[in-house]
Design a protein around this motif. Structure first.
Motif, PDB file in Angstrom:
ATOM      1  N   ARG A  52       0.837  -1.210   0.000  1.00 41.72           N
ATOM      2  CA  ARG A  52       0.000   0.000   0.000  1.00 41.72           C
ATOM      3  C   ARG A  52       0.866   1.253   0.000  1.00 41.72           C
ATOM      4  O   ARG A  52       0.633   2.192  -0.787  1.00 41.72           O
ATOM      5  CB  ARG A  52      -0.921   0.005   1.226  1.00 41.72           C
ATOM      6  CG  ARG A  52      -1.938   1.150   1.229  1.00 41.72           C
ATOM      7  CD  ARG A  52      -2.671   1.240   2.544  1.00 41.72           C
ATOM      8  NE  ARG A  52      -1.810   1.759   3.590  1.00 41.72           N
ATOM      9  CZ  ARG A  52      -1.587   3.065   3.824  1.00 41.72           C
ATOM     10  NH1 ARG A  52      -2.152   3.977   3.051  1.00 41.72           N
ATOM     11  NH2 ARG A  52      -0.788   3.449   4.809  1.00 41.72           N
ATOM     12  N   LEU A  53       1.886   1.287   0.854  1.00 42.89           N
ATOM     13  CA  LEU A  53       2.777   2.446   0.919  1.00 42.89           C
ATOM     14  C   LEU A  53       3.512   2.653  -0.408  1.00 42.89           C
ATOM     15  O   LEU A  53       3.719   3.782  -0.848  1.00 42.89           O
ATOM     16  CB  LEU A  53       3.770   2.279   2.064  1.00 42.89           C
ATOM     17  CG  LEU A  53       3.191   2.365   3.476  1.00 42.89           C
ATOM     18  CD1 LEU A  53       4.228   1.930   4.515  1.00 42.89           C
ATOM     19  CD2 LEU A  53       2.715   3.781   3.781  1.00 42.89           C
ATOM     20  N   LEU A  54       3.897   1.551  -1.034  1.00 41.68           N
ATOM     21  CA  LEU A  54       4.598   1.636  -2.316  1.00 41.68           C
ATOM     22  C   LEU A  54       3.730   2.321  -3.367  1.00 41.68           C
ATOM     23  O   LEU A  54       4.206   3.151  -4.147  1.00 41.68           O
ATOM     24  CB  LEU A  54       4.976   0.225  -2.780  1.00 41.68           C
ATOM     25  CG  LEU A  54       5.900   0.093  -3.981  1.00 41.68           C
ATOM     26  CD1 LEU A  54       7.260   0.704  -3.695  1.00 41.68           C
ATOM     27  CD2 LEU A  54       6.045  -1.366  -4.378  1.00 41.68           C
ATOM     28  N   PHE A  55       2.437   2.029  -3.369  1.00 41.67           N
ATOM     29  CA  PHE A  55       1.547   2.572  -4.388  1.00 41.67           C
ATOM     30  C   PHE A  55       0.982   3.944  -4.040  1.00 41.67           C
ATOM     31  O   PHE A  55       0.295   4.551  -4.866  1.00 41.67           O
ATOM     32  CB  PHE A  55       0.420   1.585  -4.689  1.00 41.67           C
ATOM     33  CG  PHE A  55       0.809   0.522  -5.671  1.00 41.67           C
ATOM     34  CD1 PHE A  55       0.711   0.747  -7.037  1.00 41.67           C
ATOM     35  CD2 PHE A  55       1.301  -0.696  -5.247  1.00 41.67           C
ATOM     36  CE1 PHE A  55       1.082  -0.215  -7.952  1.00 41.67           C
ATOM     37  CE2 PHE A  55       1.676  -1.674  -6.150  1.00 41.67           C
ATOM     38  CZ  PHE A  55       1.572  -1.436  -7.509  1.00 41.67           C
ATOM     39  N   ILE A  56       1.252   4.437  -2.810  1.00 43.21           N
ATOM     40  CA  ILE A  56       0.849   5.827  -2.509  1.00 43.21           C
ATOM     41  C   ILE A  56       2.101   6.705  -2.385  1.00 43.21           C
ATOM     42  O   ILE A  56       2.079   7.743  -1.731  1.00 43.21           O
ATOM     43  CB  ILE A  56      -0.023   5.917  -1.239  1.00 43.21           C
ATOM     44  CG1 ILE A  56       0.722   5.412  -0.006  1.00 43.21           C
ATOM     45  CG2 ILE A  56      -1.333   5.181  -1.438  1.00 43.21           C
ATOM     46  CD1 ILE A  56      -0.006   5.726   1.297  1.00 43.21           C
ATOM     47  N   ASN A  57       3.188   6.250  -2.994  1.00 38.09           N
ATOM     48  CA  ASN A  57       4.403   7.055  -3.164  1.00 38.09           C
ATOM     49  C   ASN A  57       5.251   7.173  -1.893  1.00 38.09           C
ATOM     50  O   ASN A  57       6.187   7.971  -1.855  1.00 38.09           O
ATOM     51  CB  ASN A  57       4.068   8.472  -3.674  1.00 38.09           C
ATOM     52  CG  ASN A  57       3.050   8.459  -4.780  1.00 38.09           C
ATOM     53  OD1 ASN A  57       3.104   7.619  -5.671  1.00 38.09           O
ATOM     54  ND2 ASN A  57       2.097   9.377  -4.722  1.00 38.09           N
ATOM     55  N   GLU A  58       4.951   6.379  -0.863  1.00 36.69           N
ATOM     56  CA  GLU A  58       5.772   6.375   0.361  1.00 36.69           C
ATOM     57  C   GLU A  58       6.840   5.298   0.203  1.00 36.69           C
ATOM     58  O   GLU A  58       6.863   4.292   0.904  1.00 36.69           O
ATOM     59  CB  GLU A  58       4.893   6.123   1.586  1.00 36.69           C
ATOM     60  CG  GLU A  58       3.823   7.165   1.828  1.00 36.69           C
ATOM     61  CD  GLU A  58       4.412   8.516   2.241  1.00 36.69           C
ATOM     62  OE1 GLU A  58       5.620   8.578   2.551  1.00 36.69           O
ATOM     63  OE2 GLU A  58       3.657   9.508   2.255  1.00 36.69           O
ATOM     64  N   PHE A  59       7.759   5.531  -0.738  1.00 40.95           N
ATOM     65  CA  PHE A  59       8.697   4.490  -1.144  1.00 40.95           C
ATOM     66  C   PHE A  59       9.657   4.095  -0.031  1.00 40.95           C
ATOM     67  O   PHE A  59       9.940   2.911   0.172  1.00 40.95           O
ATOM     68  CB  PHE A  59       9.469   4.957  -2.379  1.00 40.95           C
ATOM     69  CG  PHE A  59       8.589   5.382  -3.510  1.00 40.95           C
ATOM     70  CD1 PHE A  59       7.769   4.471  -4.156  1.00 40.95           C
ATOM     71  CD2 PHE A  59       8.557   6.705  -3.927  1.00 40.95           C
ATOM     72  CE1 PHE A  59       6.941   4.867  -5.191  1.00 40.95           C
ATOM     73  CE2 PHE A  59       7.738   7.115  -4.966  1.00 40.95           C
ATOM     74  CZ  PHE A  59       6.924   6.192  -5.604  1.00 40.95           C
ATOM     75  N   GLN A  60      10.171   5.075   0.710  1.00 39.17           N
ATOM     76  CA  GLN A  60      11.135   4.765   1.767  1.00 39.17           C
ATOM     77  C   GLN A  60      10.486   3.990   2.899  1.00 39.17           C
ATOM     78  O   GLN A  60      11.085   3.059   3.449  1.00 39.17           O
ATOM     79  CB  GLN A  60      11.781   6.049   2.279  1.00 39.17           C
ATOM     80  CG  GLN A  60      12.695   6.725   1.263  1.00 39.17           C
ATOM     81  CD  GLN A  60      13.342   7.981   1.810  1.00 39.17           C
ATOM     82  OE1 GLN A  60      12.806   8.626   2.707  1.00 39.17           O
ATOM     83  NE2 GLN A  60      14.487   8.339   1.260  1.00 39.17           N
ATOM     84  N   GLN A  61       9.262   4.371   3.267  1.00 38.21           N
ATOM     85  CA  GLN A  61       8.569   3.644   4.320  1.00 38.21           C
ATOM     86  C   GLN A  61       8.270   2.209   3.899  1.00 38.21           C
ATOM     87  O   GLN A  61       8.398   1.270   4.700  1.00 38.21           O
ATOM     88  CB  GLN A  61       7.269   4.354   4.691  1.00 38.21           C
ATOM     89  CG  GLN A  61       7.458   5.699   5.362  1.00 38.21           C
ATOM     90  CD  GLN A  61       6.132   6.327   5.733  1.00 38.21           C
ATOM     91  OE1 GLN A  61       5.229   5.656   6.209  1.00 38.21           O
ATOM     92  NE2 GLN A  61       6.003   7.629   5.495  1.00 38.21           N
ATOM     93  N   ALA A  62       7.885   2.029   2.643  1.00 32.35           N
ATOM     94  CA  ALA A  62       7.611   0.688   2.132  1.00 32.35           C
ATOM     95  C   ALA A  62       8.878  -0.161   2.175  1.00 32.35           C
ATOM     96  O   ALA A  62       8.859  -1.317   2.634  1.00 32.35           O
ATOM     97  CB  ALA A  62       7.081   0.776   0.707  1.00 32.35           C
ATOM     98  N   GLU A  63       9.981   0.425   1.727  1.00 31.05           N
ATOM     99  CA  GLU A  63      11.232  -0.316   1.712  1.00 31.05           C
ATOM    100  C   GLU A  63      11.663  -0.692   3.128  1.00 31.05           C
ATOM    101  O   GLU A  63      12.196  -1.782   3.359  1.00 31.05           O
ATOM    102  CB  GLU A  63      12.322   0.506   1.018  1.00 31.05           C
ATOM    103  CG  GLU A  63      13.566  -0.301   0.687  1.00 31.05           C
ATOM    104  CD  GLU A  63      14.523   0.460  -0.218  1.00 31.05           C
ATOM    105  OE1 GLU A  63      15.341  -0.201  -0.857  1.00 31.05           O
ATOM    106  OE2 GLU A  63      14.435   1.695  -0.281  1.00 31.05           O
TER     107      GLU A  63
END
Length: 354
Positions: A52-63
């Protein structure tokens, strides 16, 4: 393929054809009647949150979520005493079989998606060091998966590990290594069919992966010349016949079930309806555009502000010759991604604007 309520009804009907079978005991003994353990539930929720974070542009949090899941200490191989006692109590009460929940080592799953994120940024940044980091993460995922006991989910992920390794090595022009790993990945293709009917605590994740990758593989194969399709079909068995209709149904079912891979399935479907059909010289119909609009509405409702789906909104506007709307859309996507400093995507979006 039809849009609107009639199309949705047909998609739901077709989805039932890929529904899981009734529960049966599998040969790997991985099924638990007592339901997912707390750890399994936490892992599933963390994987879903990372995507979900990856697809709402929160790339660092997703990683960070994927890295944390990959680097945590291994779980004990035997279930906790409390879980065993609870299962025994349930069996005595007549509401269970006496089996404690099976806890899978999901570190490999986290490591694999962590590697996928690295691959994405490596390809978008033209950075060799990013690809080197990605291949390191791929082999980390392989090592963690090999520590887990064999079961259908583990074997599916191993197939994906070797496929991703081949993609990275091809991007680095290491063609012999890439070919070796592509061949290694083919050994695991048949596992994805078993994943469609897998029953167990991890069913939602396993089935979503199986639906997505079988759909993706069959869609790609459906575009091959007939002689290459025959070779690939022999290698993949019944799982890979390159049937276009089956591929779309699998991907649509993946989206309808809203599992882990649902947003990735939507991306592939949008690519097919808006772009691929045109490149193949096939007519893009009004029904295709209506289906794309429905898919985008679904995606943006769940992932508001997504740069990925914002880009496909741009493509849909362009296909419909809505130039002003397309221009505004691509500007919004570029604004969201500008801070990442990715030369490839910057150049691409500037061309889109022009």
């Amino acid at each position: 393929l039809k849009s609107g309520s009639e199309g949705q009804a047909q998609a739901t009907h077709r989805a039932m054809e890929f529904a899981p079978r009734e529960r049966t005991e599998s040969s790997n003994g991985s099924i638990s009647d007592t339901g997912p353990s707390d750890q399994t539930q936490r892992d599933i929720q963390n994987l879903l949150e990372g995507v979900r974070l990856l697809f709402i542009n929160e790339f660092q949090q997703a990683e960070a979520i994927f890295e944390s899941g990959a680097r945590r200490p291994p779980l004990p191989r035997s279930p906790p005493a409390a879980a065993v006692a609870a299962a025994a109590t349930a069996a005595l009460a007549g509401s269970g079989t006496g089996k404690a929940p099976v806890v899978r080592d999901s570190r490999g799953a986290f490591a694999l998606i962590w590697a996928l994120v690295s691959l994405m940024f490596g390809l978008l940044s033209f950075a060799n060091d990013q690809l080197d980091e990605c291949i390191g993460r791929v082999w980390t995922a392989e090592g963690l998966l090999l520590e887990d006991s064999p079961w259908v989910g583990q074997r599916m992920l191993l197939g994906m590990v070797y496929l991703i390794a081949g993609v990275v090595q091809a991007a680095k022009n290491a063609w012999i290594k890439a070919g070796v790993n592509f061949v290694r990945s083919l050994r695991y293709i048949r596992e994805f069919s078993e994943g469609l009917t897998y029953q167990g605590p991890e069913q939602s994740i396993v089935r979503s992966f199986a639906l997505f990758f079988l759909g993706l593989f069959n869609l790609v194969l459906s575009m091959l010349p007939p002689h290459l399709l025959r070779v690939a079909s022999r290698a993949g068995g019944e799982s890979l016949q390159g049937n276009r209709e089956t591929a779309i149904e699998l991907l649509s079912t993946c989206r309808i079930e809203e599992g882990l891979m649902a947003p990735f399935a939507v991306v592939v479907l949008l690519c097919y309806y808006i772009s691929i059909k045109t490149y193949l010289g096939e007519e893009t119909s009004a029904a295709d555009m209506a289906t794309s609009e429905e898919l985008l509405s679904w995606a943006l409702e769940r992932f508001p502000g997504s740069a990925v789906f914002g880009y496909w909104r741009t493509e849909l506007h362009s296909a419909l010759q809505e130039i002003k709307e397309a221009s505004r859309s691509v500007e919004g996507v570029h604004e969201v991604l500008a801070h990442l400093h990715l030369p490839a995507i910057d150049s691409f979006l500037e061309q889109k604007k022009a």
